[in-house]
Design a protein around this motif. Structure first.
Motif, PDB file in Angstrom:
ATOM      1  N   ILE A 130      20.646  32.112  18.636  1.00  0.00           N
ATOM      2  CA  ILE A 130      20.355  32.030  20.071  1.00  0.00           C
ATOM      3  C   ILE A 130      21.290  31.036  20.746  1.00  0.00           C
ATOM      4  O   ILE A 130      21.524  29.934  20.231  1.00  0.00           O
ATOM      5  CB  ILE A 130      18.882  31.634  20.302  1.00  0.00           C
ATOM      6  CG1 ILE A 130      17.956  32.687  19.674  1.00  0.00           C
ATOM      7  CG2 ILE A 130      18.582  31.497  21.775  1.00  0.00           C
ATOM      8  CD1 ILE A 130      16.495  32.330  19.752  1.00  0.00           C
TER       9      ILE A 130
ATOM     10  N   THR B 179      17.990  30.043  24.836  1.00  0.00           N
ATOM     11  CA  THR B 179      16.729  29.353  24.534  1.00  0.00           C
ATOM     12  C   THR B 179      15.866  29.252  25.782  1.00  0.00           C
ATOM     13  O   THR B 179      14.656  29.517  25.742  1.00  0.00           O
ATOM     14  CB  THR B 179      17.012  27.946  23.972  1.00  0.00           C
ATOM     15  OG1 THR B 179      17.816  28.064  22.803  1.00  0.00           O
ATOM     16  CG2 THR B 179      15.719  27.225  23.626  1.00  0.00           C
TER      17      THR B 179
ATOM     18  N   ARG C 179      14.409  32.709  26.742  1.00  0.00           N
ATOM     19  CA  ARG C 179      13.271  33.130  25.924  1.00  0.00           C
ATOM     20  C   ARG C 179      12.027  32.308  26.229  1.00  0.00           C
ATOM     21  O   ARG C 179      10.924  32.850  26.281  1.00  0.00           O
ATOM     22  CB  ARG C 179      13.635  33.026  24.447  1.00  0.00           C
ATOM     23  CG  ARG C 179      14.692  34.038  24.030  1.00  0.00           C
ATOM     24  CD  ARG C 179      14.734  34.196  22.541  1.00  0.00           C
ATOM     25  NE  ARG C 179      15.579  35.319  22.164  1.00  0.00           N
ATOM     26  CZ  ARG C 179      15.585  35.869  20.962  1.00  0.00           C
ATOM     27  NH1 ARG C 179      14.787  35.395  20.016  1.00  0.00           N
ATOM     28  NH2 ARG C 179      16.368  36.889  20.683  1.00  0.00           N
ATOM     29  N   LYS C 180      12.203  31.010  26.414  1.00  0.00           N
ATOM     30  CA  LYS C 180      11.054  30.159  26.722  1.00  0.00           C
ATOM     31  C   LYS C 180      10.398  30.568  28.034  1.00  0.00           C
ATOM     32  O   LYS C 180       9.175  30.540  28.172  1.00  0.00           O
ATOM     33  CB  LYS C 180      11.497  28.689  26.809  1.00  0.00           C
ATOM     34  CG  LYS C 180      11.874  28.052  25.477  1.00  0.00           C
ATOM     35  CD  LYS C 180      10.653  27.656  24.680  1.00  0.00           C
ATOM     36  CE  LYS C 180      11.023  26.869  23.435  1.00  0.00           C
ATOM     37  NZ  LYS C 180       9.834  26.527  22.615  1.00  0.00           N
TER      38      LYS C 180
ATOM     39  N   SER D  33      20.344  36.911  24.896  1.00  0.00           N
ATOM     40  CA  SER D  33      20.069  35.504  24.604  1.00  0.00           C
ATOM     41  C   SER D  33      20.701  35.064  23.293  1.00  0.00           C
ATOM     42  O   SER D  33      20.631  33.888  22.942  1.00  0.00           O
ATOM     43  CB  SER D  33      18.549  35.269  24.543  1.00  0.00           C
ATOM     44  OG  SER D  33      17.958  36.084  23.545  1.00  0.00           O
TER      45      SER D  33
ATOM     46  N   GLN E 223       9.093  31.452  22.150  1.00  0.00           N
ATOM     47  CA  GLN E 223      10.193  31.088  21.256  1.00  0.00           C
ATOM     48  C   GLN E 223      11.501  31.530  21.880  1.00  0.00           C
ATOM     49  O   GLN E 223      11.566  32.570  22.478  1.00  0.00           O
ATOM     50  CB  GLN E 223      10.033  31.764  19.888  1.00  0.00           C
ATOM     51  CG  GLN E 223       8.937  31.155  19.035  1.00  0.00           C
ATOM     52  CD  GLN E 223       8.930  31.760  17.640  1.00  0.00           C
ATOM     53  OE1 GLN E 223       9.708  32.636  17.313  1.00  0.00           O
ATOM     54  NE2 GLN E 223       8.027  31.296  16.815  1.00  0.00           N
TER      55      GLN E 223
ATOM     56  N   ASN F 271      13.357  28.722  15.310  1.00  0.00           N
ATOM     57  CA  ASN F 271      14.617  27.984  15.451  1.00  0.00           C
ATOM     58  C   ASN F 271      15.809  28.867  15.085  1.00  0.00           C
ATOM     59  O   ASN F 271      16.670  28.493  14.278  1.00  0.00           O
ATOM     60  CB  ASN F 271      14.601  26.717  14.583  1.00  0.00           C
ATOM     61  CG  ASN F 271      13.443  25.805  14.920  1.00  0.00           C
ATOM     62  OD1 ASN F 271      13.154  25.569  16.096  1.00  0.00           O
ATOM     63  ND2 ASN F 271      12.764  25.306  13.892  1.00  0.00           N
ATOM     64  N   ASP F 272      15.864  30.033  15.673  1.00  0.00           N
ATOM     65  CA  ASP F 272      16.892  31.026  15.362  1.00  0.00           C
ATOM     66  C   ASP F 272      18.281  30.476  15.714  1.00  0.00           C
ATOM     67  O   ASP F 272      18.558  30.161  16.878  1.00  0.00           O
ATOM     68  CB  ASP F 272      16.620  32.298  16.173  1.00  0.00           C
ATOM     69  CG  ASP F 272      17.393  33.494  15.661  1.00  0.00           C
ATOM     70  OD1 ASP F 272      18.465  33.280  15.064  1.00  0.00           O
ATOM     71  OD2 ASP F 272      16.927  34.637  15.840  1.00  0.00           O
TER      72      ASP F 272
END
Length: 691
Positions: free
Chosen positions: A582, A587, A590-591, A550, A691, A578-579
């Motif tokens: 990614i 995003t 991961r979500k 990711s 996240q 808020n990496d």
């Protein structure tokens, strides 16, 4: 210009696919409609498809001089497709009339075909232009450019380069000629201040070309010559007056008018594209043989020298790009001890592979993904590249090869001069000549090239790294012990049975999802869709936990990518809000927790369970203090009490995460596992704490 020509190739492919799908759909619809006669077999209608493709080729090569496909907007694209299809239709009718075959085809079928072809071609062209080609900028195949300019012109060039529809390149970095310190920040792009050794830095950078967008550089001619000697293309930016009624000369990079000084490779365009197509064909042709060898070598290794089947080593490819080159392992896992005893370090299968020169067969994968070519210069090691050898750097203006003029020498070092001759005299005939000579030498047992000592050292270092990884983490086991009752042992046995059956079933059912996600990840920014992260498993055993990737590629330098607050959070929690590393699709992964799906393989292998504490990295174990033995007394899980009931809302800093993990260890059992599984599904759908 080149952008117009190359983009038009994708338009031609879109048109051909539209014709093919329109033909199949129109035929299927016509068969379903009420008939007064029996619809002929599809092979009777195939000449119509071939006639249409022939008409299309005539139209596109002689009768229409189209504008730039990549710059056309939506409405203009509809008109362009219509202008293309009308003469194709007319030519079709004329050809069918004079060949006296028009009575074979149903009028309804012809009308359906051209209607569907129009709709599909419009859709295909727009999808390619809007969705597919822009993704190329993020791939490793895109031309990587360093911009050399002044501070005041950064925004101007970024606007011209990034906001254009030119999909062929990506900005790899910026060099500021009027800055001596690293004080300027550009999101996502490294900025290098001017220094006396800037040419040295650029020559070793992972870049194909340099855009010189300033007049402040002295001796621009000398600069251009030196960069070309290092295999870099140089673009000199020109002032563009944007006179719409004038014919533009030279070339355009995005919206920047440039003069191009190409790298030393003498032939480009179609011959290079043909070379790449032949590489892919060669790799695909021999891939089934590689699969057979992987199985046979794997079985032999299980019998004689258990260990990794493949050895990945870092190599430097075209324009300084780093990649992993794969070879079969030929040394025993105890090679160093055997050398000390004056015994052969080679495994039985390794001796055979080396004798037959088959240890490099896994490099077919490198050819397939574009890291290497069948014929080319030698891929050098990072140490050789960093040694600033101008001969090596100059030769890497093209993909390295598994064979080359260098392989025809007994010692590879003797072939460096021949590599330069290969670069300056390259053509496809030269490649075939080298390939035939190499194969002939192998078949006649006259192939005497020695295995460099550096290869042995790299493989030995990889084996030692593997053995170190296999060694479990050291900690005090005596601080925690659990009484293993009969009921607890039955629970563990039943849990393992559920893990095996559940992971097998899930992998089977979710295989289409795996394939789709792999394609989407590769399409997002290229590169390997999987990655393995080192974690600590039960009993301190080190394991590789698999995930869908990711994060963006090449995100190792955290200090350059993260703010001070994010860096502090990472050091404290091993996670970042808020990496910036990614990807866009990452995003979503991961979500939705879809990035965790490959851990089904870890469950099948017995390294993870469906339910258990979260697998941690070695640094995290220190946070648990004396409770680390308790944490590592059970198998970590794909999900667990912390993930199901808190996910990222419970942190190490508050101590809540540690308490939740310890709660599971104290109360683990079938009922709690079932509750956690149901709660995990609920939490994933609601995206609680994700996240």
């Amino acid at each position: 210009g080149n952008l117009k020509r190359v983009s038009s190739y994708f338009m031609y492919i879109s048109d051909m696919l539209a014709f093919l799908f329109a033909f199949l759909i129109a035929y299927a619809i016509r068969r379903m409609l009420p008939n007064l006669y029996v619809m002929p077999h599809i092979r009777v209608y195939l000449p119509f498809l071939f006639t249409t493709i022939g008409s299309y080729i005539l139209v596109m090569t002689g009768l229409i001089s189209g504008d730039n496909y990549i710059l056309r907007r939506g409405r203009a694209e509809f008109l362009a497709v219509m202008k293309m299809l009308l003469p194709v239709f007319v030519l079709d009718v004329v050809l069918l009339f004079f060949s006296k075959t028009s009575d074979r085809y149903s009028r309804v079928f012809v009308a359906l075909f051209f209607t569907i072809a129009f709709l599909l071609d419009c859709a295909f062209r727009i999808i390619v232009k809007k969705a597919i080609l822009p993704k190329y900028r993020k791939s490793r195949g895109a031309e990587k450019i360093y911009l050399v300019t002044e501070k005041k012109r950064i925004d101007e060039f970024l606007e011209k380069l990034n906001d254009s529809r030119d999909w062929r390149f990506q900005i790899a970095g910026i060099v500021l000629v009027d800055a001596r310190e690293d004080t300027i920040r550009v999101p996502g792009i490294p900025v290098i201040p001017w220094s006396s050794d800037i040419l040295h830095i650029l020559s070793l950078s992972e870049t194909d070309s340099v855009l010189l967008g300033t007049d402040l550089v002295r001796n621009r001619k000398q600069w251009t010559e030196q960069l070309r000697d290092f295999g870099k293309t140089v673009y000199l930016s020109l002032d563009d007056f944007n006179l719409t009624d004038s014919t533009r000369m030279f070339d355009y990079l995005g919206e920047c008018a440039v003069v191009s000084y190409l790298a030393p490779m003498p032939v480009r365009g179609k011959p290079i594209a043909a070379k790449r197509c032949l590489d892919i064909l060669f790799a695909l042709l021999f891939m089934p043989i590689l699969v057979v060898f992987v199985i046979l070598v794997g079985l032999a290794d299980l019998l004689f020298s258990r260990g990794p089947l493949l050895v990945p080593v870092i190599r430097i490819g075209k324009s300084g790009r780093r990649f992993r080159q794969y070879r079969f392992r030929v040394l025993r896992m105890d090679a160093e001890a055997r050398i000390q005893k004056q015994k052969s370090p080679y495994s039985p299968v390794g001796k055979v592979l080396r004798a037959l020169r088959l240890d490099g067969m896994p490099m077919l994968y490198n050819i397939l993904v574009g890291d290497m070519s069948v014929i080319g210069p030698r891929a050098c090691s990072p140490d050789e590249f960093q040694g600033y050898n101008p001969k090596i750097i100059r030769n890497l203006c093209t993909r390295p090869g598994i064979m080359g003029l260098w392989t025809l020498h007994t010692y590879e070092e003797d072939g460096l001069f021949d590599e330069n001759r290969y670069i300056h005299n390259w053509n496809l005939k030269f490649d075939f000549y080298i390939l035939l000579r190499g194969i002939l030498k192998i078949l006649t047992f006259r192939y005497r090239r020695k295995m460099p000592e550096s290869w042995m050292e790299e493989e030995a270092a990889f084996i030692q790294e593997t053995l170190t990884f296999r060694a479990p983490m050291q900690y005090d086991h005596s601080t925690y012990s659990r009484k293993k009752t009969f009921g607890y042992m039955v629970y563990l046995g039943a849990k393992r049975l559920v893990d095996i059956c559940g992971s097998l079933l899930a992998l089977l059912l979710l295989s289409p999802v795996f394939l789709i996600l792999m394609i989407l990840i590769i399409g997002d920014d290229g590169g390997n869709p999987f990655y393995g992260h080192s974690r600590i498993g039960k009993g301190g055993k080190r394991i590789k936990v698999y995930k869908f990737r990711s994060m963006k590629q090449n995100t190792g330098n955290l200090e350059a990518l993260l703010t001070a607050e994010q860096l502090e959070q990472y050091r404290r929690e091993f996670k970042i809000d808020n990496d910036p590393r990614i990807t866009g699709f990452g995003t979503f992964l991961r979500k939705s927790s879809l990035d965790e799906l490959p851990q089904l393989l870890n469950i099948l292998k017995g390294e993870l369970s469906f339910v258990g504490p979260r697998p941690v990295v070695e640094e995290e174990t220190r946070i648990y203090g004396e409770d680390v033995a308790k944490l590592l007394s059970v198998k970590p899980g794909l999900s667990g009490y912390w993930q199901a009931y808190a996910r990222n809302n419970a942190t190490y800093e508050t101590g809540e995460r540690q308490r939740m993990e310890m709660f599971y260890v104290d109360h683990q059992g079938p009922l709690l596992d079932i509750r956690i599984l149901f709660r995990t599904v609920f939490a994933v759908f609601k995206q609680e704490g994700a996240q």
